[in-house]
Design a protein around this motif. Structure first.
Motif, PDB file in Angstrom:
ATOM      1  N   THR C 108     -32.565  40.948  29.742  1.00  9.82           N
ATOM      2  CA  THR C 108     -32.243  42.451  29.105  1.00  9.82           C
ATOM      3  C   THR C 108     -30.781  42.996  29.792  1.00  9.82           C
ATOM      4  O   THR C 108     -30.022  43.581  29.045  1.00  9.82           O
ATOM      5  N   PRO C 109     -30.599  43.211  31.008  1.00  5.04           N
ATOM      6  CA  PRO C 109     -29.529  43.767  31.575  1.00  5.04           C
ATOM      7  C   PRO C 109     -28.359  43.038  31.342  1.00  5.04           C
ATOM      8  O   PRO C 109     -27.356  43.634  30.913  1.00  5.04           O
ATOM      9  N   LEU C 110     -28.333  41.821  31.094  1.00  4.02           N
ATOM     10  CA  LEU C 110     -27.370  40.903  30.982  1.00  4.02           C
ATOM     11  C   LEU C 110     -26.757  41.052  29.273  1.00  4.02           C
ATOM     12  O   LEU C 110     -25.747  41.243  29.137  1.00  4.02           O
ATOM     13  N   ILE C 111     -27.766  41.033  28.477  1.00  2.00           N
ATOM     14  CA  ILE C 111     -27.505  41.035  27.270  1.00  2.00           C
ATOM     15  C   ILE C 111     -27.118  42.262  26.940  1.00  2.00           C
ATOM     16  O   ILE C 111     -26.035  42.446  26.334  1.00  2.00           O
ATOM     17  N   ALA C 112     -27.605  43.359  27.533  1.00  5.29           N
ATOM     18  CA  ALA C 112     -26.965  44.785  27.250  1.00  5.29           C
ATOM     19  C   ALA C 112     -25.538  44.883  27.540  1.00  5.29           C
ATOM     20  O   ALA C 112     -24.712  45.339  26.865  1.00  5.29           O
ATOM     21  N   VAL C 113     -25.251  44.555  28.893  1.00  3.03           N
ATOM     22  CA  VAL C 113     -24.133  44.714  29.500  1.00  3.03           C
ATOM     23  C   VAL C 113     -22.959  43.804  28.511  1.00  3.03           C
ATOM     24  O   VAL C 113     -21.798  44.241  28.151  1.00  3.03           O
ATOM     25  N   LEU C 114     -23.389  42.585  28.522  1.00  7.44           N
ATOM     26  CA  LEU C 114     -22.338  41.859  27.648  1.00  7.44           C
ATOM     27  C   LEU C 114     -21.968  42.185  26.215  1.00  7.44           C
ATOM     28  O   LEU C 114     -21.155  42.258  25.775  1.00  7.44           O
ATOM     29  N   GLY C 115     -23.049  42.554  25.512  1.00 10.29           N
ATOM     30  CA  GLY C 115     -22.915  43.193  24.205  1.00 10.29           C
ATOM     31  C   GLY C 115     -22.223  44.315  24.483  1.00 10.29           C
ATOM     32  O   GLY C 115     -21.200  44.354  23.326  1.00 10.29           O
ATOM     33  N   GLY C 116     -22.615  45.091  25.351  1.00  8.35           N
ATOM     34  CA  GLY C 116     -21.568  46.428  25.400  1.00  8.35           C
ATOM     35  C   GLY C 116     -20.134  46.173  25.555  1.00  8.35           C
ATOM     36  O   GLY C 116     -18.885  46.567  24.922  1.00  8.35           O
ATOM     37  N   VAL C 117     -19.869  45.315  26.532  1.00  6.71           N
ATOM     38  CA  VAL C 117     -18.589  44.802  26.792  1.00  6.71           C
ATOM     39  C   VAL C 117     -17.839  44.007  25.663  1.00  6.71           C
ATOM     40  O   VAL C 117     -16.549  44.436  25.139  1.00  6.71           O
ATOM     41  N   LEU C 118     -18.641  43.153  24.960  1.00  5.42           N
ATOM     42  CA  LEU C 118     -18.030  42.627  23.680  1.00  5.42           C
ATOM     43  C   LEU C 118     -17.514  43.839  22.488  1.00  5.42           C
ATOM     44  O   LEU C 118     -16.415  43.798  22.078  1.00  5.42           O
ATOM     45  N   VAL C 119     -18.304  44.794  22.501  1.00  4.97           N
ATOM     46  CA  VAL C 119     -17.965  45.982  21.586  1.00  4.97           C
ATOM     47  C   VAL C 119     -16.709  46.488  22.299  1.00  4.97           C
ATOM     48  O   VAL C 119     -15.823  46.885  21.213  1.00  4.97           O
ATOM     49  N   VAL C 120     -16.626  46.694  23.409  1.00  3.40           N
ATOM     50  CA  VAL C 120     -15.716  47.511  23.982  1.00  3.40           C
ATOM     51  C   VAL C 120     -14.267  46.594  23.715  1.00  3.40           C
ATOM     52  O   VAL C 120     -13.099  47.071  23.337  1.00  3.40           O
ATOM     53  N   ILE C 121     -14.277  45.401  23.985  1.00  2.00           N
ATOM     54  CA  ILE C 121     -13.383  44.541  23.807  1.00  2.00           C
ATOM     55  C   ILE C 121     -12.790  44.641  22.272  1.00  2.00           C
ATOM     56  O   ILE C 121     -11.557  44.693  21.753  1.00  2.00           O
ATOM     57  N   GLY C 122     -13.933  44.793  21.484  1.00  2.00           N
ATOM     58  CA  GLY C 122     -13.485  44.419  19.939  1.00  2.00           C
ATOM     59  C   GLY C 122     -12.677  45.661  19.714  1.00  2.00           C
ATOM     60  O   GLY C 122     -11.692  45.896  18.861  1.00  2.00           O
ATOM     61  N   ILE C 123     -13.181  46.967  20.188  1.00  2.00           N
ATOM     62  CA  ILE C 123     -12.225  47.992  19.910  1.00  2.00           C
ATOM     63  C   ILE C 123     -10.978  48.148  20.383  1.00  2.00           C
ATOM     64  O   ILE C 123      -9.882  48.741  19.917  1.00  2.00           O
ATOM     65  N   VAL C 124     -10.654  47.535  21.718  1.00  2.00           N
ATOM     66  CA  VAL C 124      -9.581  47.505  22.237  1.00  2.00           C
ATOM     67  C   VAL C 124      -8.667  46.612  21.472  1.00  2.00           C
ATOM     68  O   VAL C 124      -7.456  46.960  21.212  1.00  2.00           O
ATOM     69  N   ILE C 125      -9.106  45.635  20.826  1.00  2.00           N
ATOM     70  CA  ILE C 125      -8.444  44.713  20.186  1.00  2.00           C
ATOM     71  C   ILE C 125      -7.856  45.267  18.998  1.00  2.00           C
ATOM     72  O   ILE C 125      -6.874  44.945  18.519  1.00  2.00           O
TER      73      ILE C 125
END
Lengths: 173, 666, 156
Positions: C108-125
């Motif tokens: 869970t922690p890994l998935i949640a953090v990874l998922g969140g970071v991917l979303v943030v990266i997406g926003i930045v890109i």
């Protein structure tokens, strides 16, 4: 956008299913496994030693009890009835108790047990995973633990839960 | 007669709540001002009647009215008067009434402190709060009536309050907690109102912020009190057990922290609006979930109220309706805004978003950990337990990551931060933090990876916070002028973050360097712990108000010099006959010494638990700092109710933006 | 006189501080530590969510005794937990064993953090991909803004 709502509904279903269940109820870890190896003296005849083979040959109920346990008193009359009128073989496990008190109890209240094991240290109880008396196990004719009922045995419990199991495991022999 | 009046009062409150939930909303949706104007008086009336009901229940306790079932179950004539007072919320029904009182109180507060808000907005917000109140009033009246009577067989005396609850902690911990839980309903109401009227702008965020911050501060204090209480009351020196009920309070706290930060971004920059709204709904939903978990009997916990499937089902229904309808409203009405604002990859917006990611991940972790056993049981996949060892491995890294992110993000600027500049800025803090954490490690003796990581994160947060303060208070007119120039909002942030550092430091040190011994002692024996000697000097008995206690006198010495004398005891309460352990604690800012009597292992020998707990008070002090930071932040100038020109509050988004001369607070 | 003093001293000795033993004494500190960790990670099957270290219930005491006995006989941590799980079920483990069912839990922690970071990266890109020269305001809005600013300067 709809994901949060859907997740909430799914969670709601799981929570609803949990209502009314007893969260402290544990299934026995020994289901499907043989009764643990033991060597205990008989309650009435201290010189007689019983081993785990006392369960082989006939399906039985193993009832864990002690004079210190008030709920055991509640179920005792029903156990006597089960043994006498329904012809159920009940093996008693006197758990962490005093021999004299236990004998007195059986003398005055009646003895439903085909035989009684005396376990003052609670070793067999521990090996069985007993965590709160009274507990009643269904043990088939091969000495395999099939079910554990935690709590008082009532006629209802017998009819709905224990009896079907006793019949099922009694037939095969 | 009084209890019946109390019940009647509750029924009246329900009627008023129903009116509050409907009339102003109809007024808001149809543009009828006069209907909207009903909101404030209805809120006042609601509060008055709930308060009357609460006062009447208190009266029943204080006058030992055992004809009331709830009083008979939770009180006793021998109970000291201050516990009779707090026993009102010692059980399910009464604590629920306290919850409702707080809900009515917050509703009134919103009604009173929002003169400048548009009438439509305030009508909707109060209507939503009214709806929540209706739900809870229905729950209490139908399933958990505190005023039920035991007539005609009035018991001669009550069953006494659970001895564990006969403590100062009961007087303060639940009220603080509930203020927090219920306070998040305000943010929730604002979010729902914004969704209803489609007005999801920065103004909404600005209005919500102070309410959310106050609720968060209360919850922080409530959780800290609970931890402190468990520590000294339960007798084994633990301060957090990851018990489902404890988790139930941590969940809205974690989500609430994310919400406070997210609101800041939405207010300042107008971005992440949909996300913030969702977070506001989720935070309150978690409060409600917590209420359900504690009272439904679905999970085993030493905290849980006596459960009842009817209550559980009703509460779940209430929960389901509230949460599913608000999330559905969100699904339909939340704007999918592709904002045209740009922000760089190292902007403050992004750092705060990452903060949110980590905090939400932590929330998810605790939620999954708490509910997983239920899910598996539902699927028939076995009975699992999830406890401290699991969370230590999974939660700690997240906490450390939050700390590291905090420090890095403190220097970031809105919209764009130069990477090189930021990196250079962080070099000194990094070095300083490393030195600081190594120094602490050496002081306590021994390097463990977890201790190092935790201390590094704590030091990092503290050092960067101070450095930022230093940077921002530089001024031509001198440092003092620079410091005075900062807004209270900024100082609130500084204090809050320092609180985080303190709590992290305390948790890390006490977990890694605490020493525990379970020794067998008879009077006259002595045991060593660290460089201290603990001597069991005498055994005695004493009589308390409603209990009898066996106590031991323990003298703690270092090199022969007496440091402290402690009197841990084992109490047996007269009525409920349970045996309670009262620990003897020598409290200190840098360490606690903890001695508790365990079981009697022989005729004159006891199992004694002796613990050395370094920095444990920092845990709770840090929480107080955090809460203080929140209080400071809302005391900021911009939230002051200006008595200047009373402009009709049509579009109030402009005021409050004048204090840009000062540093960028959140 | 000297002999009297020695006798007095000898009589006083029992009153001096006596070194006490742990309730569950071990020869090695490592074993002591293992014991402490084990009993804090095992759950009392009967209590309302307590580990066997803190619980006073008889079954908790029995379990502690068993852990002690096994460690004295040189059992490994795995053997101890297996023995108790074999009797009481996996309910008594506070650290869930990693298997197919619990994989999701541990991840869970890994998935949640990874998922969140991917979303943030997406926003930045997504933000970066947009034409940098594109203004946040349209022309009409820009003119109106300028007009407003002029008015304000005049009025102020």
């Amino acid at each position: 956008m709809f994901i949060p709502a859907v997740l909430a509904v799914a969670l709601g279903i799981v929570l609803f299913a949990g209502i009314g269940k007893d969260p402290t109820h544990l299934e026995s870890a020994l289901i499907g496994k043989p009764v643990p190896v033991f060597e205990l003296a008989d309650l009435q005849e201290p010189d007689t030693i019983h081993r785990d083979d006392v369960f082989v040959g006939e399906v039985s109920l193993l009832n864990v009890w002690g004079t210190w346990c008030p709920a055991c008193r509640d179920e005792h009359d029903d156990l006597v009835w089960l043994a006498r009128d329904e012809g159920v073989r009940i093996v008693g496990l006197n758990y962490k108790d005093n021999r004299d008190l236990a004998l007195e109890w059986l003398d005055s209240l009646g003895n439903p047990y085909a035989l009684s094991l005396y376990d003052p240290q609670g070793r067999l109880g521990f090996d069985l995973g007993v965590y709160g008396a009274p507990e009643t196990y269904v043990i088939d004719a091969d000495g395999i633990v099939r079910f554990r009922h935690v709590g008082v045995v009532t006629p209802q419990v017998w009819q709905q839960t224990l009896q079907p199991l006793v019949e099922r495991y009694g037939k095969g022999g | 007669m009084y209890p019946e009046l109390g019940q009647f009062s509750l029924i009246l409150s329900l009627l008023l709540a129903v009116l509050l939930a409907t009339v102003p909303l109809v007024g808001a949706l149809s543009g009828r001002d006069h209907l909207q104007a009903f909101a404030r008086p209805l809120a006042s009336g609601l509060f008055v009647f709930v308060a009357i009901a609460f006062a009447l229940l208190t009266h029943a306790f204080v006058t030992d009215d055992f004809s009331v079932a709830y009083v008979a179950n939770n009180s006793n004539s021998l109970l000291p008067w201050y516990y009779k007072f707090s026993a009102v919320w010692g059980g399910h029904e009464g604590s629920l009434l306290l919850w409702i009182l707080m809900l009515a109180g917050w509703t009134l507060a919103v009604a009173v402190f929002s003169r400048r808000l548009p009438s439509v907005m305030i009508a909707q917000v109060l209507a939503v709060m009214g709806m929540v109140t209706v739900g809870f009033l229905l729950f209490i009246l139908i399933t958990s009536n505190p005023f039920e009577r035991l007539l005609p067989n009035v018991p001669a005396d009550g069953a006494d309050l659970n001895p564990l609850l006969q403590d100062f902690g009961l007087i303060v911990h639940p009220p603080m907690l509930y203020m927090g839980y219920v306070g998040f309903s305000v943010a929730f109401a604002f979010a729902i109102a914004a969704l209803i009227n489609g007005r999801l702008d920065a103004a909404w965020a600005r209005w919500s912020r102070p309410w959310t911050t106050v609720a968060w501060s209360f919850l922080t204090v409530g959780i800290a009190l609970g931890s402190w209480w468990a520590y000294y009351e339960l007798g084994w020196g633990g301060w957090w057990f990851w018990d489902p009920v404890e988790n139930a309070s941590l969940l809205p706290w974690l989500a609430g922290t994310a919400l406070v930060h997210s609101l800041a971004v939405t207010e300042k920059r107008g971005v992440f609006k949909s996300w913030t709204v969702l977070l506001a709904i989720v935070t309150f939903a978690l409060s409600l979930l917590g209420t359900f978990l504690v009272r439904s009997g679905v999970l085993t916990s030493v905290h849980a109220f006596a459960s009842d499937p009817t209550r559980g089902a009703f509460l779940l229904g209430l929960l389901a309706i509230t949460i599913v309808s608000s999330l559905t409203l969100y699904a339909f009405r939340a704007p999918v805004v592709h904002t045209r604002t740009r922000y760089g990859s190292l902007s403050r917006e992004i750092f705060l978003l990452l903060n949110n990611v980590l905090l939400v991940a932590a929330t998810l972790l605790v939620l999954v950990g708490t509910l997983y056993p239920l899910v598996l049981d539902y699927l028939g996949a076995g009975r699992l337990s999830i406890g401290e060892p699991f969370y230590n491995l999974t939660f700690s890294p997240l906490a450390i990551a939050v700390g590291l992110m905090l420090g890095a993000g403190i220097f970031s600027r809105w919209k764009r931060t130069d990477g090189g500049w930021l990196g250079r800025r962080l070099l000194w803090p990094a070095a300083l933090s490393l030195v600081l954490s190594c120094a602490v490690l050496l002081t306590y003796g021994g390097f463990t990876p977890w201790a190092f990581a935790g201390l590094l994160a704590a030091a990092w947060v503290a050092v960067t916070t101070f450095m930022d303060l230093w940077d921002k208070s530089g001024s031509r007119h001198g440092r003092w002028h620079g410091l005075k120039r900062q807004s209270r909002s900024y100082y609130g942030m500084v204090l809050g973050h320092l609180g985080v550092a303190m709590t992290m430091a305390g948790a890390t040190v006490v977990s890694n360097y605490g020493v525990e011994r379970d020794v067998r002692m008879s009077p006259g024996d002595s045991a060593g712990i660290g460089n201290l000697q603990v001597t069991f000097s005498e055994l005695g008995q004493r009589q308390g108000a409603n209990f009898v206690a066996q106590y031991g006198r323990f003298d703690i010495t270092r090199d022969g010099q007496l440091i402290a004398t402690l009197y841990p005891e084992k109490r047996q309460y007269h009525v409920q006959r349970n045996v309670m352990t009262e620990a003897g604690i020598d409290a200190g800012l840098t360490r606690d010494l903890f001695v508790a009597l365990g079981e009697k292992v022989a005729d004159d020998a006891w199992a004694v638990r002796i613990q050395y707990k370094p920095l444990i008070r920092w845990l709770w002090l840090g929480a107080l700092f955090m809460a203080g930071g929140g209080a400071l932040a809302i005391a900021d100038r911009r939230y002051r109710i200006k008595v200047r020109s009373e402009r009709p509050a049509i579009d109030d988004s402009r005021s409050g933006g004048q204090d840009e001369g000062v540093a960028e607070a959140l | 006189m000297g002999r009297i003093l020695i006798v007095v001293w000898a009589l006083l000795l029992p009153l001096a501080a006596v070194a006490t033993s742990e309730v569950y004494p071990f020869d090695s500190a490592a074993d002591q530590e293992r014991f402490r960790t084990l009993i804090s990670e095992l759950r009392c099957p009967k209590c309302q969510n307590q580990n066997i270290a803190d619980s006073n219930a008889p079954i908790a005491r029995d379990m502690r005794d068993e852990v002690y006995r096994m460690l004295q006989q040189g059992a490994t941590n795995q053997q101890v937990t297996d023995a108790l799980v074999g009797r009481f079920g996996e309910f008594v483990l506070y650290k869930p064993q990693f298997d197919q069912r619990t994989a999701l839990l541990w991840a869970t922690p890994l998935i949640a953090v990874l998922g969140g970071v991917l979303v943030v990266i997406g926003i930045v890109i997504r933000g970066r991909r947009r034409d940098p020269s594109e203004s946040s305001l349209s022309d009409a809005e820009r003119r109106r803004a300028e007009q407003l600013l002029e008015d304000r300067d005049d009025g102020a």
